[in-house]
Motif scaffolding. Structure first.
Motif, PDB file in Angstrom:
ATOM      1  N   LYS A   6       0.844  -1.204   0.000  1.00  0.00           N
ATOM      2  CA  LYS A   6       0.000   0.000   0.000  1.00  0.00           C
ATOM      3  C   LYS A   6       0.875   1.247   0.000  1.00  0.00           C
ATOM      4  O   LYS A   6       1.878   1.305   0.719  1.00  0.00           O
ATOM      5  N   THR A   7       0.504   2.241  -0.791  1.00  0.00           N
ATOM      6  CA  THR A   7       1.234   3.505  -0.810  1.00  0.00           C
ATOM      7  C   THR A   7       0.556   4.516   0.106  1.00  0.00           C
ATOM      8  O   THR A   7      -0.643   4.453   0.369  1.00  0.00           O
ATOM      9  N   ASN A   8       1.369   5.500   0.576  1.00  0.00           N
ATOM     10  CA  ASN A   8       0.885   6.472   1.547  1.00  0.00           C
ATOM     11  C   ASN A   8       1.405   7.879   1.236  1.00  0.00           C
ATOM     12  O   ASN A   8       2.212   8.073   0.329  1.00  0.00           O
ATOM     13  N   PHE A   9       0.946   8.843   2.026  1.00  0.00           N
ATOM     14  CA  PHE A   9       1.318  10.255   1.881  1.00  0.00           C
ATOM     15  C   PHE A   9       2.784  10.455   2.276  1.00  0.00           C
ATOM     16  O   PHE A   9       3.452   9.536   2.765  1.00  0.00           O
ATOM     17  N   SER A  10       3.279  11.673   2.081  1.00  0.00           N
ATOM     18  CA  SER A  10       4.664  11.978   2.438  1.00  0.00           C
ATOM     19  C   SER A  10       4.855  11.987   3.954  1.00  0.00           C
ATOM     20  O   SER A  10       3.896  11.952   4.721  1.00  0.00           O
ATOM     21  N   SER A  11       6.097  12.028   4.376  1.00  0.00           N
ATOM     22  CA  SER A  11       6.501  11.861   5.775  1.00  0.00           C
ATOM     23  C   SER A  11       6.133  10.475   6.287  1.00  0.00           C
ATOM     24  O   SER A  11       5.942  10.269   7.482  1.00  0.00           O
ATOM     25  N   ASP A  12       6.023   9.547   5.378  1.00  0.00           N
ATOM     26  CA  ASP A  12       5.706   8.163   5.702  1.00  0.00           C
ATOM     27  C   ASP A  12       6.263   7.289   4.595  1.00  0.00           C
ATOM     28  O   ASP A  12       6.523   7.762   3.480  1.00  0.00           O
ATOM     29  N   THR A  13       6.443   6.025   4.885  1.00  0.00           N
ATOM     30  CA  THR A  13       6.841   5.075   3.863  1.00  0.00           C
ATOM     31  C   THR A  13       5.599   4.405   3.291  1.00  0.00           C
ATOM     32  O   THR A  13       4.500   4.533   3.824  1.00  0.00           O
TER      33      THR A  13
END
Length: 570
Positions: free
Chosen positions: A323-330
């Motif tokens: 799963k992809t996520n927003f920035s400041s996260d992997t």
């Protein structure tokens, strides 16, 4: 949107003696004739709905054996004249495409978001569903090169405006007719929220930004059952899919995640826990995201989930989820524990490296065709004004590519995989498929306020098989499990609708074979029966129809969209 405050970290180094493949992705969209510009609100991005972008579908709408490209388009709050239209590109062969939108009876559909494909009436022609902010659409393929809006006629029209995003066709009750899952994002009206720059606008890293989705009314998911005559009824509540309206749903990912022969589905959610719907095999589902371990990350945090993809990346016979996520996260890799649960293994597998990108479309694909699925991620910020703001992020961002080492870990090849990966865009939906029928997978990427990208890998690759599984009625066998075995190495995948990020890929299932020249194929049809086909030659498309065996096989011709007969129709 949710963030963990994570910082960039290096990926796993390669073990001594292990060499990564030569990968060279190039963007061929311009010479292929893909020129349509995707509109998604004003470039300034005043409202949340302007930043989520649109999807893309790869489908053979005219049954000529070549994948065509359907691009969803959005709109503007202040209407454009003429309004933005969807675009259908017909594949002419040789990676050349012709815009046939008008000829196909298509045009402006509204504020489009996601798209999925499936032959819902079993007439042999694949149809499309578009999730929209406003009113979603069912476009029936008439079989003469044209599509017709049959949303109301088929029971899918909802009078109230709704923000629908991802979708997937799924035969959840295994009756031979495709049902439909639709994700919904936010109960949203521009008049109810402050826009970017207003005194009441939200703050992100000291910048005035559009509000949402946090603080806005959440949504629930929809399940429509097909009655076998091409008419749908809303069974969301009865089937256990109508969860409380507190989720921000994006991508619908289907798969038999517990290997019981019945299709389940996962919904990647933004800023709320993601959802897992286990098929109870009685016409109902149970939502078990938290219990299954795929709702949150390993720290128990909800994430800003965008895209999702599934594959058996470690070869244990069970589907895993990325799963992809927003920035400041992997991004997040969930490994199946083979008992109905999953573990977040992102950090240990070498994928916890890129935290400054807003990550969207993603897909497992075998870039070097060595028999192990690799990972592609498209990225792009939602705030154009981050450029020059001092927050260390940019609106246009490069793509990410991770090579599967074959030992349960990944190696970050983002910086060494060609200009098609390094090029910076603000991308959203992606779809993966063999566009030129050469046995290798291409990637189509939606770029906001630009034409799409068409990425082809010119690096060195092994042998492969492309398998098309058809039901008794002759439609693509969505939900069927395909197993390919070469020696001691066994690979699995499924025919699926939806996924990536609110997009649709090739129904044909692709397997890299490395240096193997033959492979054993087994297909577990959705009804439970399994058929096997031993010692099938590599480097060909194999078409298998339930109960009739291999009805066609054609050898790949590199550098051409033609395929030579390999035994012809059987």
């Amino acid at each position: 949107m949710a963030s963990t405050g994570a910082k960039d970290r290096p990926g796993l180094p390669l073990p001594a003696g292990m060499k990564p493949p030569v990968v060279d992705f190039r963007d061929l969209a311009g010479e292929a004739g893909l020129k349509a510009v995707i509109v998604s609100g004003e470039f300034k991005q005043n409202y949340l709905v302007e930043g989520t972008g649109t999807g893309v579908a790869l489908l053979d709408y005219d049954n000529d054996g070549l994948l065509d490209i359907f691009l969803v388009n959005a709109d503007r709050i202040k209407p454009l004249s003429p309004p933005p239209a969807v675009h259908l590109y017909r594949n002419l062969g040789g990676l050349r495409f012709e815009d046939v939108t008008d000829r196909a009876g298509l045009g402006h559909t509204g504020w489009g978001q996601g798209v999925c494909a499936g032959d819902f009436d079993n007439d042999g022609f694949v149809d499309l569903f578009i999730g929209q902010w406003g009113h979603s659409l069912l476009l029936r393929n008439l079989g003469n090169g044209k599509f017709r809006d049959e949303t109301k006629d088929r029971g899918l029209y909802q009078p109230a405006s709704r923000w629908s995003t991802g979708c997937a066709f799924i035969d959840y009750d295994r009756d031979g007719y495709l049902d439909l899952v639709v994700a919904n994002y936010v109960d949203f009206q521009p008049s109810d929220v402050s826009k970017q720059g207003d005194p009441e606008a939200c703050d992100w890293k000291g910048l005035s930004v559009p509000c949402g989705p946090r603080g806005q009314k959440g949504e629930t998911m929809l399940l429509y059952r097909n009655d076998g005559y091409g008419h749908f009824s809303d069974v969301s509540k009865k089937a256990g899919v109508e969860v409380p309206r507190r989720y921000y749903g994006f991508t619908v990912l289907t798969g038999d995640f517990d290997n019981d022969g019945w299709p389940d589905f996962y919904v990647a959610c933004d800023s709320t826990p993601s959802l897992m719907f286990w098929n109870k095999r009685d016409g109902t589902f149970e939502e078990t995201g938290v219990v299954a371990g795929v709702a949150l990350n390993e720290d128990g945090r909800e994430q800003a989930g965008m895209g999702a993809t599934a594959a058996d990346y470690n070869g244990d016979g069970y589907l895993d989820i990325f799963k992809t996520n927003f920035s400041s996260d992997t991004s997040t890799l969930y490994r199946s524990t083979r008992d109905g649960g999953f573990l977040d293994v992102t950090a240990g597998s070498g994928l916890a490296v890129h935290t400054r990108a807003v990550k969207w479309g993603t897909g497992f694909l075998d870039i070097d065709q060595d028999g192990w699925k690799d990972l592609f991620v498209a990225a792009g910020h939602i705030y154009p004004f981050v450029d020059g703001s001092g927050v260390g992020e940019t609106f246009k961002q490069p793509r990410e590519l991770f090579w599967n080492r074959g030992d349960g870990n990944f190696f970050d090849m983002s910086a060494t995989s060609g200009q098609g990966i390094a090029a910076q865009h603000s991308s959203r939906g992606i779809a993966i498929g063999d566009l030129d029928n050469d046995g290798e997978m291409e990637i189509v990427v939606v770029n906001l306020f630009e034409p799409p990208s068409l990425l082809k890998n010119f690096g060195k690759k092994g042998n492969s098989l492309l398998i098309r599984a058809l039901t008794v009625s002759g439609r693509d066998a969505i939900g069927s499990r395909v197993t390919v075995t070469t020696g001691a190495h066994k690979q699995i995948d499924e025919v699926r609708s939806g996924g990536f990020h609110i997009s649709q890929g090739d129904f044909r299932v692709h397997f890299g074979l490395g240096q193997a020249v033959k492979a054993d194929i087994a297909i577990r049809w959705l009804g439970g029966k399994t058929e096997t086909f031993p010692a099938v030659d590599a480097n060909q498309l194999v078409v298998i129809r339930q109960g009739k065996g291999i009805i066609e096989s054609r050898r790949f011709v590199k550098g051409s969209s033609r395929m030579l007969p390999a035994g012809g129709v059987r």
